[in-house]
Design an enzyme around this catalytic site. Structure first.
Site, PDB file in Angstrom:
ATOM      1  N   ASP A 322      -0.867  43.502  52.736  1.00 41.43           N
ATOM      2  CA  ASP A 322      -0.092  42.272  52.560  1.00 41.43           C
ATOM      3  C   ASP A 322       1.301  42.501  53.144  1.00 41.43           C
ATOM      4  O   ASP A 322       2.143  43.171  52.551  1.00 41.43           O
ATOM      5  CB  ASP A 322      -0.030  41.949  51.063  1.00 41.43           C
ATOM      6  CG  ASP A 322       0.821  40.720  50.763  1.00 41.43           C
ATOM      7  OD1 ASP A 322       1.549  40.256  51.664  1.00 41.43           O
ATOM      8  OD2 ASP A 322       0.771  40.231  49.617  1.00 41.43           O
ATOM      9  N   THR A 377      -7.257  21.239  54.803  1.00 42.05           N
ATOM     10  CA  THR A 377      -6.894  20.115  55.668  1.00 42.05           C
ATOM     11  C   THR A 377      -6.048  20.563  56.853  1.00 42.05           C
ATOM     12  O   THR A 377      -6.374  20.283  58.000  1.00 42.05           O
ATOM     13  CB  THR A 377      -6.124  19.042  54.871  1.00 42.05           C
ATOM     14  OG1 THR A 377      -6.992  18.538  53.864  1.00 42.05           O
ATOM     15  CG2 THR A 377      -5.696  17.886  55.777  1.00 42.05           C
TER      16      THR A 377
END
Lengths: 496, 496
Positions: A322, A377
């Site tokens: 990360d 989306t």
């Protein structure tokens, strides 16, 4: 619109820094940037009256307990953040480490005034179904030009949490595909997943480390263990948590002790992997920060990471690095994991903050086998990629990784000097590049130093229990280091 | 840069629509917008050769199985999406319902060319700690000007998933604070939360509905039950899932049957709340969409939602209405839940997509008691708020909610006519505003209709098992409805 020249070749001489003395520049050719300010300039205590009035207003709408002050971003420049009361501060926290090349950088202003870019801002696409014509090219010139070793695939996302959530999903999908021999899922799996039950929603886990911070959405939060306030009252997963090495600093003076501590933690990692497999919750992936940031700027050695990577491989777990806070050049290399010197450092590398877009790289083996498994989306935001391309151009053109390395050395050296000078207040100075930190003797002292420094025009961040963290932009020069150290020195000298 | 006039007062006469006939305009004064195109214009099958080449390129970097084609957003206008092969399509899917006022709307282009806005794009702040001076004002003029009934508090987020994840966290925190009588957490809670264990990480749950879609991050995904491909292989929470009413359409013709079905589902909701409380996993919140979108455009009556809201109140659960897809005017009211006619419709309302920024409103009682509990680096993006303010201005100036209502009536009427005309192919036409849908007889037929329509210049979306969903922009006029129906009629006439 500001379009003055951004001067990046100022050289300052470090003359004399001993007890009580000050950093001064002796260069005759002080060609101070026309773009940036010279120094902090304070008009009120912070937060000033205007900030306080705005705090009251915003308090009607949101919890404002974390708000420091309100900003005048129009007037901010480079390393200097201007607040609504006209105070100008040297900013070494940079919006939680997310401003890569300073405020209002002319190169980024140009992105906005280029008419070819307008459509990219105005028409945000659903990237997963209807990408713009230049999307592959933009990925190649921006994110893929800085891809970690061994990685040719990247998925953009809107923020750091979504990046890690989807990186976890990628590892789960990869792990289960491996387990079922890349066959189609059974009818039972398809049916049970719809009602959150195994085997469709399997009891897989992600191994994380105590002190880690990987975000605050529910998946990420199950791997975050930095502060109770982040986690309290939120349901979580029974996933294994390994100890992160508690090293002694400076690292080079405690090599033997630190190696022992790292060995202890690695042993625990293997134990946990075995234990959780026996519990029926196998570890699909291991997630770790190259330097634990929110958890208190905790470092580990390249040897630790190299061995951890091997443990992941040995047990068939994906290895997820990360780089949300360490990525983007702040350690002196573009990625924090480059300091490990491995050819094959990770299976997944996630990013956000200084990259301006979130996302993650992954090895070919982890590519999703079907569409709509990793999807939402927006899947990122091409307007952020435009800014990123320009940021990368500036990093290359202005050799900012070298700047960071040079400034970082000066900063760390200065912190060492300060902790020698104020041993009852400061300890454990540490850092890589300008990603530096120092501990105060307790949290109250830390907080008091930070407030006093802020009132003198130095805005810093905190992390862990009693740590001050430095997260300047990549355009933070030695000149700024000296300003920082002078202010800090003044604060400490006044400290009882 | 395009700056032509956006003409929004075109009136078309609906003349004659019967079997085989066509919608035509007889208005002499066809003052067609200089801004928008007249009609679709197709040059190749879709995806055309250029899209196919780009698909190959992007396929080296990402899974492209969900990509329809590549777009030329610069050339797209209003309701018309232009692809890289020069095909111009009437777009009634609008980037998964996320383009509020059409492509390249002049009002949004102006936001970009206003020099006062440049700094907002270039300097993305960490809103939770260092908001810009105009942040309270911008919230008041944009999001708070459209706040749902009874809500004065709003928290912005970067996307729909983060909005729902944080809305869930808000409900969990509220619920636990209630449970512990607003006392401080115990030492045991503080300690156990750090290692993902109860009581610190309590076994609370969110009740969701079969067919629901609330996002794909791990918390959201535990409440999403629309398609197996979204959930397979991802660990989940044991949270209760109630049946969503399976209604018969048109709703007004099946009032009695539908009321029975809704009563059955509501009974099940209460049973599940009791059962999960007994299991030691009490329901902190209920989450529901006003119309299930991804799950197949499933409607329920105002009476259902009103009773569900009462059940939530009775059992002490928060009531979260997810307006990510229904919000922003597409149903003819700004929020889908306004159709229920309740003074007190929800405790939490989340949004994203057409609002351009993610986020959620909540009642005062649910405000976080401490800072940093609901927090992340960016907490939204003020540049999206700039666009939203302008979108709201356009909605008001151009009376777009009326436009949607009018177009929606014409669209639904047209769909009724088509399903009467092609009863072996189409059924269950339904909708609210332009948020309309119709079912094909099976998924293969649905997919084939969509591809044929696309090749004739009509780009639609799908949802559920065999549903076509219509999600045009708010600037979708009756003129566009007629184009849509004509193309669809041609496709159906040719369909074997």
């Amino acid at each position: 619109i500001l379009m003055s020249l951004y001067c990046n070749r100022i050289s300052y001489l470090f003359i004399n820094f001993a007890l009580g003395s000050r950093y001064v520049s002796k260069t005759a050719t002080k060609s101070v940037s026309e773009f940036e300010y010279d120094a902090p300039s304070m008009k009120t205590a912070v937060p000033g009256p205007k900030s306080q009035e705005l705090l009251r207003q915003l308090g009607e709408i949101q919890n404002v307990g974390a708000v420091h002050f309100f900003c005048n971003y129009e007037e901010s420049r480079g390393n200097y953040l201007v607040d609504v009361d006209g105070n100008r501060m040297l900013d070494v926290y940079t919006q939680i480490s997310s401003i890569p090349i300073g405020y209002n950088h002319p190169a980024l202003m140009k992105v906005m005034t280029n008419p070819n870019n307008v459509s990219t801002f105005v028409n945000r696409p659903a990237l997963g179904i209807l990408p713009p014509e230049n999307f592959p090219d933009k990925l190649i010139e921006s994110l893929l030009s800085i891809a970690p070793s061994g990685m040719r695939r990247v998925q953009t996302m809107a923020c750091g949490s979504c990046s890690n959530e989807n990186a976890f999903k990628t590892m789960f999908i990869w792990y289960r595909n491996k387990e079922r021999g890349y066959a189609n899922p059974s009818e039972q799996e398809v049916d049970t997943c719809m009602i959150n039950q195994s085997p469709g929603c399997p009891d897989l886990s992600i191994l994380s480390f105590m002190g880690a911070f990987h975000g605050r959405t529910l998946g990420c939060l199950a791997t975050t263990h930095s502060k109770a306030i982040h986690k309290l009252d939120i349901p979580s997963f029974d996933w294994p948590i390994a100890p992160f090495p508690k090293l002694q600093y400076p690292l080079e003076e405690f090599v033997r002790e630190n190696a022992q501590e790292e060995a202890r933690c690695l042993e625990e990692v293997e134990d946990l992997i075995v234990k959780w497999r026996q519990k029926g919750k196998p570890v699909a992936g291991i997630v770790i920060e190259p330097i634990q940031a929110e958890g208190g700027d905790n470092h580990a050695s390249p040897d630790f990471f190299s061995k951890l990577r091997n443990i992941a491989r040995k047990h068939g777990c994906a290895f997820h690095v990360d780089e949300v806070q360490t990525g983007g050049g702040t350690t002196g290399k573009f990625w924090g994991h480059e300091h490990w010197g491995l050819d094959d450092p990770a299976d997944v590398v996630s990013f956000s903050k200084k990259l301006l877009t979130g996302g993650y790289y992954h090895r070919d083996e982890l590519k999703p086998d079907k569409p709509y498994r990793i999807f939402n989306t927006w899947m990122g935001d091409p307007s952020k990629n435009l800014f990123l391309s320009e940021v990368l151009n500036v990093i290359r053109r202005e050799n900012l990784l070298e700047v960071v390395t040079r400034s970082g050395k000066a900063l760390l050296q200065g912190l060492y000097t300060l902790q020698t000078q104020y041993p009852h207040i400061l300890s454990r100075a540490r850092g890589q590049g300008t990603f530096c930190a120092i501990d105060a003797c307790n949290d109250a002292t830390r907080d008091s130093i930070m407030i006093k420094a802020r009132n003198k025009g130095l805005f810093m961040g905190s992390c862990g229990e009693k740590t001050i963290r430095f997260r300047p932009a990549l355009v933070f020069k030695e000149y700024h280091v000296h300003q920082l150290l002078n202010i800090l020195n003044d604060v400490l000298a006044e400290h009882k």
